[in-house]
Design a protein around this motif. Structure first.
Motif, PDB file in Angstrom:
ATOM      1  N   GLU A   5       0.828  -1.206   0.000  1.00  0.00           N
ATOM      2  CA  GLU A   5       0.000   0.000   0.000  1.00  0.00           C
ATOM      3  C   GLU A   5       0.867   1.262   0.000  1.00  0.00           C
ATOM      4  O   GLU A   5       0.587   2.243  -0.706  1.00  0.00           O
ATOM      5  N   ARG A   6       1.959   1.212   0.783  1.00  0.00           N
ATOM      6  CA  ARG A   6       2.863   2.361   0.848  1.00  0.00           C
ATOM      7  C   ARG A   6       3.509   2.621  -0.508  1.00  0.00           C
ATOM      8  O   ARG A   6       3.663   3.760  -0.948  1.00  0.00           O
ATOM      9  N   ARG A   8       2.223   1.766  -3.390  1.00  0.00           N
ATOM     10  CA  ARG A   8       1.184   2.280  -4.297  1.00  0.00           C
ATOM     11  C   ARG A   8       0.993   3.794  -4.119  1.00  0.00           C
ATOM     12  O   ARG A   8       0.936   4.548  -5.077  1.00  0.00           O
ATOM     13  N   LEU A   9       0.956   4.221  -2.863  1.00  0.00           N
ATOM     14  CA  LEU A   9       0.788   5.656  -2.582  1.00  0.00           C
ATOM     15  C   LEU A   9       2.011   6.450  -3.029  1.00  0.00           C
ATOM     16  O   LEU A   9       1.888   7.566  -3.535  1.00  0.00           O
ATOM     17  N   ARG A  12       1.836   6.839  -6.713  1.00  0.00           N
ATOM     18  CA  ARG A  12       0.754   7.752  -7.083  1.00  0.00           C
ATOM     19  C   ARG A  12       1.090   9.221  -6.804  1.00  0.00           C
ATOM     20  O   ARG A  12       0.722  10.101  -7.567  1.00  0.00           O
ATOM     21  N   HIS A  13       1.794   9.475  -5.724  1.00  0.00           N
ATOM     22  CA  HIS A  13       1.966  10.872  -5.305  1.00  0.00           C
ATOM     23  C   HIS A  13       3.378  11.421  -5.476  1.00  0.00           C
ATOM     24  O   HIS A  13       3.613  12.588  -5.163  1.00  0.00           O
TER      25      HIS A  13
END
Ligand SMILES: Cc1cc2nc3c(=O)[nH]c(=O)nc-3n(C[C@H](O)[C@H](O)[C@H](O)COP(=O)(O)O)c2cc1C
Length: 329
Positions: A5-6, A8-9, A12-13
Motif C-alpha cells: 500500500e505504501r 502504491r501511494l 501515485r503521489h
C-alpha cells in the motif's frame, strides 16, 4: 500500513514519477496531434484547409464589425484569401465556399459604401466568381443591432436569449459599466457544472488601465480593445485535478466561462470572448504580468463594455444543424 500500500501511494503521489507519467501521456497526445491538428499537411486535407480559410474569412468579417474600423483595411489579406480559395476549389471541387464569397462581397460593398472602393480586390473576386458557382446565398459580413432589442431579448426564453448574444467589437465608451453587475454575473455563473463539483474556475477581474494592458497583451482586440472597460481572465486551479485529468481543468473552466458570458449578457453588458491559446512561454508571461498564481491555468478572457444604442456585429454564420450531430444506434 502494508508495504504494498505504501508503494502504491508513493507511486501515485511522487512528483518525479508523476512527471514521467505525464510526459508519456503528453508524448502520445503529441503523436496524435501532429497527425490531426490543422497545422500538419494543411493544404492536402479538405477539412484542415477549410479551417484555415474559415479563420481568415472571419478575420475580415470581424474587422468590419469594429466600431472605429479603418476603411480599406486588410486588402493584402483579402487578396491572399481569394488566391487560396481559388486553390481550394480547384483541389476540392465539391466543397462550398459560399460563406467566404458572401463575406468578400460584403467587404467590397462595405468599403464602396464608405467611399473607399477596393478595385484590386473587386477584380480578383471576379476571377473567383468565374471559378466557383454559388451553392447557397447567405447572410454574412456585418449586421446592425439595437441595444433596446438586445436588452429585451435578455429577458426572453432561452432560445431567443441565447441567440441574442454576440461577440461585440463596437462599444459605447461614454456609459460606465458597474462592477457590481460583473460580480453579480460571477454569482450566477457559479451554477456552471464541474467534474465532481470541484469548482476550480476563478475570475480575475481587471479594470481600466490594467484591462487595457491585458487586451494589448492578448493581441486579438486591435481597434477596439481600448473601448472596453473590464477584462475578466477566467482561470482554473490545477491543484484540483489528478492524473488522466490533464485537460479537465479546461473543460470545467470553459463551462464556467460560457456560463459567465451568458450571465454577463443577461446583465445587459456587451462582451467578447478572447483566446488565451498561447505557447508555454507566452502563457508564463501572461501569468507573471497579470498576477496569476502558478497553479492556475488561463482558460479564456472576456472583454466587457457598454452597448451603443445601435451597434455592429459580425454575422458569424453557423453551419446547418445536421453538421453538428450524428445519432448512433
Ligand atoms: C475561445 C474564444 C476565443 C476568441 N478569441 C477572439 C479574439 O481573440 N478576438 C476576437 O475578435 N474574437 C475572438 N473570439 C470571438 C469569436 O470570433 C466569436 O465567438 C465567433 O466568431 C462567433 O461569433 P459570436 O460570438 O458573435 O456568436 C473568440 C471566441 C472564443 C470562444
Amino acid at each position: 500500513m502494508k508495504l504494498k500500500e505504501r508503494l502504491r501511494l508513493f507511486i501515485r503521489h511522487n512528483r518525479v514519477i508523476l512527471l514521467f507519467r505525464l510526459m508519456l501521456d503528453a508524448f502520445y497526445e503529441a503523436c496524435s496531434q501532429s497527425k490531426h491538428l490543422g497545422a500538419s499537411n494543411m493544404m492536402r486535407d479538405e477539412v484542415k484547409f477549410a479551417a484555415d480559410l474559415c479563420i481568415r474569412t472571419h478575420a475580415i468579417e470581424k474587422g468590419m464589425s469594429i466600431g472605429s474600423v479603418r476603411m480599406g483595411f486588410g486588402q493584402p489579406k483579402v487578396l491572399a484569401l481569394i488566391d487560396d480559395l481559388l486553390l481550394y476549389v480547384s483541389r476540392f471541387p465539391s466543397v462550398s465556399i459560399d460563406e467566404s464569397m458572401a463575406v468578400i462581397a460584403n467587404y467590397i460593398d462595405f468599403n464602396r459604401a464608405n467611399g473607399c472602393p477596393v478595385e484590386v480586390v473587386e477584380a480578383r473576386y471576379e476571377v473567383l466568381k468565374k471559378a466557383y458557382t454559388l451553392k447557397e446565398e447567405m447572410a454574412a459580413g456585418i449586421a446592425i443591432c439595437s441595444k433596446a432589442d438586445t436588452i429585451e431579448a435578455t429577458k426572453a426564453p432561452f432560445d431567443v436569449f441565447s441567440q441574442s448574444r454576440c461577440s461585440i467589437r463596437d462599444f459605447d465608451t461614454e456609459t460606465i459599466v458597474d462592477i457590481n453587475d460583473i460580480i453579480s454575473a460571477v454569482d450566477i455563473a457559479r451554477k456552471a457544472p464541474s467534474a465532481c463539483n470541484r469548482q476550480s474556475a476563478f475570475a480575475h477581474i481587471y479594470q481600466g488601465e490594467r484591462a487595457r494592458e491585458l487586451f494589448d497583451f492578448q493581441g486579438g482586440t486591435n481597434g477596439f480593445g481600448h473601448d472596453m472597460q473590464y477584462a475578466v481572465l477566467v482561470t482554473a486551479d490545477m491543484r484540483r485535478y489528478f492524473i488522466n485529468e490533464r485537460h479537465q481543468m479546461y473543460v470545467d473552466g470553459g463551462l464556467f466561462a460560457m456560463q459567465l458570458l451568458l450571465s454577463l449578457h443577461y446583465k445587459g453588458l456587451a462582451t467578447i470572448p478572447l483566446t488565451t491559446a498561447y505557447k508555454t512561454r507566452q502563457t508564463q508571461r501572461l501569468k507573471k504580468n497579470f498576477d496569476i498564481p502558478p497553479h492556475e491555468v488561463p482558460v479564456m478572457i472576456i472583454g466587457i463594455g457598454a452597448y451603443k444604442e445601435s451597434y455592429k456585429v459580425a454575422v458569424s454564420h453557423r453551419n446547418s444543424v445536421d453538421t453538428y450531430y450524428q445519432v448512433h444506434r
